[in-house]
Design an enzyme around this catalytic site. Structure first.
Site, PDB file in Angstrom:
ATOM      1  N   GLU A   1      -5.330   8.489   3.732  1.00 44.13           N
ATOM      2  CA  GLU A   1      -5.609   7.061   3.502  1.00 44.13           C
ATOM      3  C   GLU A   1      -6.875   6.607   4.222  1.00 44.13           C
ATOM      4  OE1 GLU A   1      -3.275   3.938   5.123  1.00 44.13           O
ATOM      5  OE2 GLU A   1      -2.165   5.240   6.475  1.00 44.13           O
TER       6      GLU A   1
ATOM      7  N   GLU B   1     -15.506   4.397   5.802  1.00 42.99           N
ATOM      8  CA  GLU B   1     -14.814   4.958   6.960  1.00 42.99           C
ATOM      9  C   GLU B   1     -14.764   6.488   6.871  1.00 42.99           C
ATOM     10  OE1 GLU B   1     -11.189   2.803   7.624  1.00 42.99           O
ATOM     11  OE2 GLU B   1     -12.258   0.928   7.876  1.00 42.99           O
TER      12      GLU B   1
ATOM     13  N   ASP C   1      -8.056  17.562  14.838  1.00 44.51           N
ATOM     14  CA  ASP C   1      -8.996  16.951  13.897  1.00 44.51           C
ATOM     15  C   ASP C   1      -8.980  17.783  12.622  1.00 44.51           C
ATOM     16  OD1 ASP C   1     -11.382  16.257  12.461  1.00 44.51           O
ATOM     17  OD2 ASP C   1     -12.213  15.431  14.323  1.00 44.51           O
ATOM     18  N   MET C   2      -8.776  17.130  11.491  1.00 44.14           N
ATOM     19  CA  MET C   2      -8.642  17.893  10.235  1.00 44.14           C
ATOM     20  C   MET C   2      -9.892  18.714   9.934  1.00 44.14           C
ATOM     21  SD  MET C   2      -9.030  15.007   7.279  1.00 44.14           S
ATOM     22  CE  MET C   2      -8.362  13.554   8.084  1.00 44.14           C
TER      23      MET C   2
ATOM     24  N   LYS D   1       0.830  -1.198   0.000  1.00 51.20           N
ATOM     25  CA  LYS D   1       0.000   0.000   0.000  1.00 51.20           C
ATOM     26  C   LYS D   1       0.876   1.265   0.000  1.00 51.20           C
ATOM     27  CE  LYS D   1      -2.224   1.204   3.798  1.00 51.20           C
ATOM     28  NZ  LYS D   1      -3.232   1.159   4.881  1.00 51.20           N
ATOM     29  N   TYR D   2       1.875   1.292   0.879  1.00 48.99           N
ATOM     30  CA  TYR D   2       2.677   2.512   0.984  1.00 48.99           C
ATOM     31  C   TYR D   2       3.606   2.706  -0.207  1.00 48.99           C
ATOM     32  CZ  TYR D   2       0.498   2.640   5.472  1.00 48.99           C
ATOM     33  OH  TYR D   2      -0.465   2.674   6.457  1.00 48.99           O
TER      34      TYR D   2
END
Lengths: 584, 584
Positions: free
Chosen positions: B449, B458, B433-434, B346-347
C-alpha cells in the site's frame, strides 16, 4: 592573432576570432594548425560524434574511457581554457519523441559538460533546440546550471528570418509555432529563470531578419556570432566580403564585445598566395584555408570608426550596476572627487550659469562697487568655487564666497587650494553640514551640485531645503529647476526595468542633463538610474504601460518604491526601502 | 451568542455573527448593547469621522490626544480582541486627486492601524478603494503589512455586478475599466504580493452577480460578508428573509468559515415583541432593532444540511499544506498508523481484491489442497495482513503470509497482533527493508500500500522494483496498475498551482483512488498533492495551458520538477529537488 586594435590598449573580447572545427582526436595538432593560421580559439567538438551511451553494454562502460578528444594532459590547462570553447554533440535532442534518444541525450549532455568543467573551459556551445518544444532540454540544463562552477553555456540559436516579422502581427502570433528564434531563446531562458551563466551564440546565415528583429538581440546576452562561409559574398577580385547589412551587423557585434567565429568549408576561389601582399602570407607560403575570411574580418575591425573618448571611458561601466552615492551618510573618497572633477563639461556649464546670474544681478555700472555673496553648498574639493571665481573674472564682478562642506577630509584640500590660489580674501571655508549651519549673512546666489542620476536620488531636496534658508528672497539658486524622465518602449519586449534620467536648468537657458534626446555632450559624471522589475513583463505593441513611482521619506532615510499597474499589476518594489535606501 | 451548532462541538468561526456600528465614543456601552442584543462582535469605527490631520495645527497636535473611541483602558484586552473588529475611517482615499486628502489619508490610515495593533485587535476592516486606481493605497498598505504583528487586514470589496460578466467577454475587457470588483481585489493583492495578512470582506448587496462571478470568490481569502439590511426581502409574516440565491450564498459562507456581519438600519416592520415566541425575547421584552435579521441568519445556520462525517474529519485539514510522508527515509509514528488503520474503506477494497485474486488463482476443487503464498510488503501494524486473512476466510482458500516491514517499532506491534490472533502458523514476520530481503520462496500474490497522493510520490516504484523480484512470473501484484491525473481549468483565473490525484487498479475491477470524478467514497488516507507555481499565471478562457512534469531520480532521492510552457514559459520548479524531495 587578434583582429586588430581599435585604439591603443584595446582590450575588447571581440578582437579575438574563433573557428568552428570538426571532431579530431589529435586536438593539440588541431589547435596549433588553427593558431598558426591566425585564429585565436577553437569551437571544438569534445566527444566522438558516433558515441551513444545506449550502444555500450555494461562491460564496455566499465572497461572503456569515454571517447573524448584527447585526455586533459594533451594540452596545458591554460591552453584548454584560453583557446578552446567546447562544442556539445549536435545530435543531442532531449525533446525527441524517441525515448532512447532522449535518455542518450541526457547522459551525453551531462558527461560532456562535466568533461568541459574538468578542463576548466570558459564556455561550451550547446546545440540548437531541435523542435518547437524545448522543455525537457531546458529542465536538464537548468539542473546542470545549479552546480556549474564558472563556465558559461552558449545556447546556439540561428538568427532566423521570422515569417510574420511585421509590426501589425497579431498579439497572439507568438504562440502559433514560434516563427522567430528569439521566442525560442526567450522560452528557454525563462524556463532556466534567467540564469546568468546561460547565454546565446547566434548563427549568422546568408539572409538576415528585419532590422527590428535583429535589434532586440542586442538586449540579450549574446557572447558569440558564428558566421558561415557561405554567408560571404565575392568581391570583384574574387575575395570573400559581406553585404552592407552583414557588415553593419558585424561592426555592431564588435562594438558589443561579441566574438566572431568562422564556420564551414572555404567556398571562395581566392587567387593563389603568390599573388598576395606579404601581409597575408606566412612562412613557406602556407595559408589557412579560411584565412581570406579572417582577413576580411580583420579589415572590418581595423576600419571601424574609432570609439569617441566618452564611450571609451564608459566601456568599463557598460551593463554594470553601480550603487548610487550616499554623499550625506558617507564621506566621499578622494578618488570619487577626482573622477567628478575630471568632468570639465559640467563645470563649464556651471561657470556659464553663474556668469549669467552675476550679469543679471549686478549691472555693469555697479560691477566694481557691489560684492555678490555666493554660497557653494557641498563644495567638495572646490571645483564649483573655481568655476564661480572664473565666472566672476569673466564678467568683471566681485564675489564673496562661502564654501560649505561637511566632509572634513575634503575641507583639508579646500584649505590648501585656497592658500595655493591666494583666494583667502574672497573665500570663507565653512566645515559644517549645510543642514545645521547658521549662516552669518544671506546669499545672493546659492550653488549646489547634489544631483543624482534621477535628479533627487542623492537627496538634493533634503539638503537644499536646509540650505535655501540662507538664500535672499530675490536670490538665485543654481540649479533653478529639475525635470526627471522615464524612457518609452516601442517593441514587444520582455521588459525588465526602467531607466531614469534628469535634466536640470542651472540658470535660464543653461542646462545640464542626461536625458538622451537633450543630454549635455561629453559628460560622464552620471549614468541613468535603473529601477528593476523582479519579474520581466511582456508588453505587446500598442499596449499601454502604467507605472507608478513614489519618493518616500522616513525620519532617517529616503527611498523610491515603484510598481506596474497595467497591463497587469506587479508587486510594489523596494517596500520600505528594503533593497535600497539613501540615508539622511 | 453563536448562531447555533451544526454538530456537537461545532467550532466554526462562522457561528459568530457581527454587527456594523457607527462611531460612538462610549464603546463599552456600544459593545454591551450589541452583545446583549445577541451579536458576537462589533465592526466598530475606531476614530472620530470628523478627524482630519491637516485640520490640526502644530500646537493642537502636541497637546491633544487623537480622537479615538475611548482609551485602551475602557475595556479589558480580551474584550477588545474578542469582540471588536476595527473599522478604518471610510473617508480615507489614498488615490484622491487632492493632495491634502491623500496626505491626510496616509497619516490617518497609519494612526488607526497602529491604534488597532496597540489594542491587539484580531482584524481591521479597510475602506473600499474609491476609484479604479488603487496603486497608492496598495503601496501604503504594503508598507504597513511589513511590520504588522498578527492582525489581519480585511479589504472591503462590494460583491458587484460586473457589466460584461459573460463567457464570451473579450480577452482584453479586464483592462477597460475593471467592471468586476474581483479585478480590483486582484490588482490590490498583486501589488501587495499576496501578503497573507491581507484578506477580503465582501459587501453583499440586494442584487448578486452571475454564479460564475460569485464562484471565484471562494478561491479567495474571504473572511467576512457584510449583508445590508436592505438586501433582505420580506416574508408573508412581515419578517426579513433572503432570496433563494442569497440563501445559498450565505450557506456557502457558513461552510467556508466566513463570518457574517449585519449592517444598516432596520428596514422591516416586524410585529411587536409581544407577538413573538419566548425564544426570540429577552428579559423585559427589549429586543435589539436588528434582532429579526440575526434570528433569520440563526435559522439558516441551524437548518443547513449537516456535514457528512468525512467532510467533518477533513475540516481541520482544509487549505492546509501537509508534508508528504517519507516512509522509506523515516519510520512512521504510531499515531500515523492509527490514522491509516481507521480508513476502513481502503482495507475493504484490498480485501475484495485479494479475494478475487485467490478465487482466480485457486479453483474451488483445489481450495483445500493448495496453499497460496502471499507477501505483504510494507505490512506496518498489520491491516493488510488482516484484510488478506479475511479474504482467505471469505473464499475458503488457504494462505501462507510473509509480512515484511522495515520499521522495527511496527514489527513489535505485528508480533503481538499475530500472537493475540493466533496466526503464528500462517504468518511469518520479516523485519527487513524489502529492497534488501532475500525471500526463501517466491510469492503468488504481492500486496502493498505504498501509494502517495500522486501514486508514486511515496516511492512505490522504487520499493516495488525491489519487491517484484520475489513475485512468481504468473503471480499477481495488488495494486496491479496506477494512473495519475491533473485537473482541468475552465475560468479566467489567477492560477497558482496544480492538484495531483491517483487512481489505482487493485485487481481487475477493484479500484482505489482520489481523482474527484471516480474517487472511492469515504476514504481519508490521501489528500491531493499540490504542485505550486511561484508566480500565479492569468489564463483567459479558451487559452490552452501547456504543463510539463518530470519524476527525477538520483542515487539517494526522488523528486518532481514541473513548469508551464504555454501561454508563457515559467521557470522550472523544484530544480534538483531544491524545495522538496523524497529520500531513498
Amino acid at each position: 592573432m587578434p583582429l586588430g586594435e581599435k585604439y591603443a590598449g584595446d582590450k575588447s573580447k571581440s578582437r579575438y576570432c574563433g573557428v568552428e572545427t570538426d571532431f579530431d582526436d589529435d586536438i593539440p595538432n588541431l589547435l596549433s594548425f588553427n593558431l598558426h593560421g591566425g585564429f585565436d580559439f577553437l569551437l571544438a567538438t569534445l566527444m566522438d560524434p558516433d558515441y551513444r551511451p545506449s550502444l555500450l553494454d555494461d562491460d564496455k562502460r566499465r572497461s572503456r574511457a569515454l571517447p573524448f578528444a584527447g585526455s586533459d594532459l594533451v594540452m596545458s590547462p591554460s591552453q584548454w581554457s584560453s583557446h578552446v570553447v567546447g562544442k556539445i554533440s549536435a545530435w543531442i535532442d532531449l525533446d525527441s519523441e524517441d525515448e532512447t534518444i532522449r535518455e542518450d541525450s541526457e547522459i551525453a549532455l551531462k558527461q560532456e559538460i562535466a568533461w568541459a568543467s574538468h578542463l576548466s573551459l570558459q564556455a561550451c556551445l550547446l546545440p540548437t533546440p531541435k523542435g518547437t518544444s524545448c522543455a525537457n532540454y531546458a529542465r536538464c540544463l537548468n539542473q546542470i546550471l545549479q552546480n556549474l562552477g564558472n563556465m558559461q553555456l552558449w545556447l546556439r540559436i540561428p538568427l532566423d528570418k521570422s515569417e510574420d516579422d511585421e509590426e501589425e502581427a497579431s498579439p497572439n502570433h507568438l504562440h502559433e509555432g514560434q516563427t522567430d528564434s528569439w521566442e525560442l531563446w526567450n522560452s528557454f531562458r525563462l524556463l532556466c529563470e534567467h540564469h546568468n551563466q546561460l547565454s546565446v551564440s547566434l548563427d549568422i546565415l546568408s539572409s538576415l531578419p528585419s532590422p527590428s528583429s535583429v535589434a532586440r538581440w542586442f538586449g540579450e546576452p549574446v557572447r558569440a556570432a558564428i558566421i558561415k562561409t557561405n554567408s560571404f559574398l565575392t568581391n570583384a577580385r574574387g575575395y570573400p566580403c559581406l553585404s552592407k547589412r552583414h557588415q553593419r551587423l558585424t561592426t555592431a557585434f564588435f562594438n558589443h564585445s561579441i566574438q566572431i567565429v568562422i564556420s564551414g568549408q572555404p567556398v571562395h576561389n581566392v587567387p593563389s598566395p603568390s599573388g598576395l601582399t606579404s601581409e597575408n602570407q606566412v612562412e613557406g607560403g602556407w595559408r589557412h584555408p579560411l584565412r581570406p575570411y579572417l582577413d576580411y574580418l580583420a579589415h572590418l575591425y581595423k576600419t571601424m570608426d574609432p570609439l569617441p573618448e566618452q564611450e571609451r571611458f564608459e566601456l568599463g561601466y557598460r551593463d554594470y550596476l553601480q550603487s548610487p552615492l550616499q554623499p550625506l551618510m558617507d564621506n566621499l573618497e578622494a578618488q570619487t572627487y577626482e573622477i567628478f572633477e575630471k568632468d570639465t563639461v559640467k563645470y563649464s556649464q556651471y561657470q556659464r550659469a553663474v556668469a549669467k546670474a552675476l550679469v543679471d544681478m549686478v549691472p555693469d555700472e555697479n560691477a566694481f562697487s557691489v560684492t555678490t555673496v555666493l554660497m557653494v553648498v557641498g563644495a567638495g574639493r572646490g571645483p564649483l568655487v573655481r568655476a564661480s571665481l572664473q565666472a566672476a573674472e569673466e564678467t568683471d564682478r566681485k564675489l564673496k564666497i562661502y564654501a560649505v562642506e561637511k566632509n572634513p577630509n575634503a575641507v583639508v584640500t579646500l584649505h590648501s587650494l585656497v592658500k595655493l590660489e591666494g583666494w583667502e580674501e574672497i573665500v570663507t571655508i565653512v566645515s559644517s553640514d549645510m543642514r545645521n549651519w547658521e549662516a552669518p549673512e544671506k546669499a545672493d546666489i546659492l550653488v549646489s551640485e547634489l544631483l543624482g542620476s534621477f535628479g533627487d536620488n542623492e537627496l538634493s531636496p533634503e539638503c537644499l531645503d536646509g540650505a535655501l534658508r540662507f538664500l535672499k528672497e530675490d536670490g538665485i539658486s543654481i540649479p533653478s529647476s529639475l525635470d526627471i524622465y522615464h524612457t518609452k518602449f516601442l517593441f514587444v519586449v520582455d521588459f525588465a526595468g526602467f531607466a531614469g534620467y534628469f535634466d536640470a536648468t542651472l540658470y535660464k537657458d543653461v542646462h545640464l542633463g542626461i536625458e538622451p534626446s537633450t543630454a549635455t555632450p561629453n559628460m560622464f559624471s552620471w549614468f541613468p538610474i535603473f529601477f528593476p522589475l523582479r519579474t520581466p513583463i511582456c508588453i505587446q505593441p500598442g499596449t499601454p504601460l502604467e507605472v507608478h513611482f513614489w519618493r518616500c521619506c522616513g525620519s532617517t532615510k529616503v527611498w523610491y518604491e515603484w510598481c506596474v499597474t497595467s497591463p497587469a499589476a506587479s508587486p510594489v518594489h523596494n517596500t520600505n526601502g528594503r533593497s535600497y535606501w539613501v540615508g539622511l
